[in-house]
Design a protein around this motif. Sequence first.
Motif, mmCIF file in Angstrom:
data_model
loop_
_atom_site.group_PDB
_atom_site.id
_atom_site.type_symbol
_atom_site.label_atom_id
_atom_site.label_comp_id
_atom_site.label_asym_id
_atom_site.label_seq_id
_atom_site.Cartn_x
_atom_site.Cartn_y
_atom_site.Cartn_z
ATOM 1 N N ALA A 101 0.845 -1.188 0.000
ATOM 2 C CA ALA A 101 0.000 0.000 0.000
ATOM 3 C C ALA A 101 0.884 1.243 0.000
ATOM 4 C CB ALA A 101 -0.918 -0.015 1.213
ATOM 5 N N LEU A 102 0.247 2.394 -0.247
ATOM 6 C CA LEU A 102 0.964 3.654 -0.375
ATOM 7 C C LEU A 102 0.207 4.738 0.377
ATOM 8 C CD1 LEU A 102 3.429 4.754 -2.001
ATOM 9 C CD2 LEU A 102 1.813 5.374 -3.781
ATOM 10 N N LEU A 103 0.878 5.416 1.297
ATOM 11 C CA LEU A 103 0.304 6.543 2.032
ATOM 12 C C LEU A 103 0.913 7.820 1.481
ATOM 13 C CD1 LEU A 103 -1.245 7.839 4.484
ATOM 14 C CD2 LEU A 103 0.894 7.561 5.742
ATOM 15 N N ILE A 104 0.043 8.799 1.147
ATOM 16 C CA ILE A 104 0.494 10.073 0.594
ATOM 17 C C ILE A 104 0.006 11.191 1.511
ATOM 18 C CG2 ILE A 104 0.484 11.577 -1.425
ATOM 19 C CD1 ILE A 104 -0.552 9.070 -2.998
ATOM 20 N N ARG A 105 0.889 12.108 1.822
ATOM 21 C CA ARG A 105 0.486 13.293 2.579
ATOM 22 C C ARG A 105 0.257 14.408 1.569
ATOM 23 N NH1 ARG A 105 3.286 15.969 7.973
ATOM 24 N NH2 ARG A 105 1.580 17.437 8.368
#
Length: 175
Positions: free
Chosen positions: A95-99
Amino acid sequence: MDQEKNNKVPYNEDNYTHNIRKNNERTLDRRGFMKTMVGAAGVFAISTLPWGGLAAKELAGLGQKSHPKMKIADVQALKVGEAVEFAYPGENDSALLIRLGENEYKAYQNACTHLKCPVFWNGEEKKMVCPCHHGFFDPKSGAPTGGPPRRPLPEIIVAVEGPTIYATGVKRYEA
């Protein structure tokens, strides 16, 4: 002499279907074969019913899954415009978390919905990119903006509690 051999019946009987009546010569005829095949198809069809029921339950949304709460990162470790990879809901689910902003975080499973290639964050262009077939996704919605993908990326529900960012679940895909 050759003509005499060719004109003779090879058996002492006067017809060529003599072997049909012999015991155990034909234990499986056409009718028996068809009955066996229909029976096998019926057994196969009945054996798939439980799996069909599970699939229908899942598609109808009756089988809601609960996912564990998991720490992704600390708020201070992730600057605006940056992304971090993590595994959720399972250890093999990338998965990928983006701020995206000061208090705006989005997380998606980073397997492209076209052919499951990995999706990467391009901070300069502010879009998610699938390099396999030049697919692009909007970071705010996960919707495809270019290339062959037609479905949005599955979104992971994110919660910020104090100085920590947590993954708490996966949103269901709605057509």
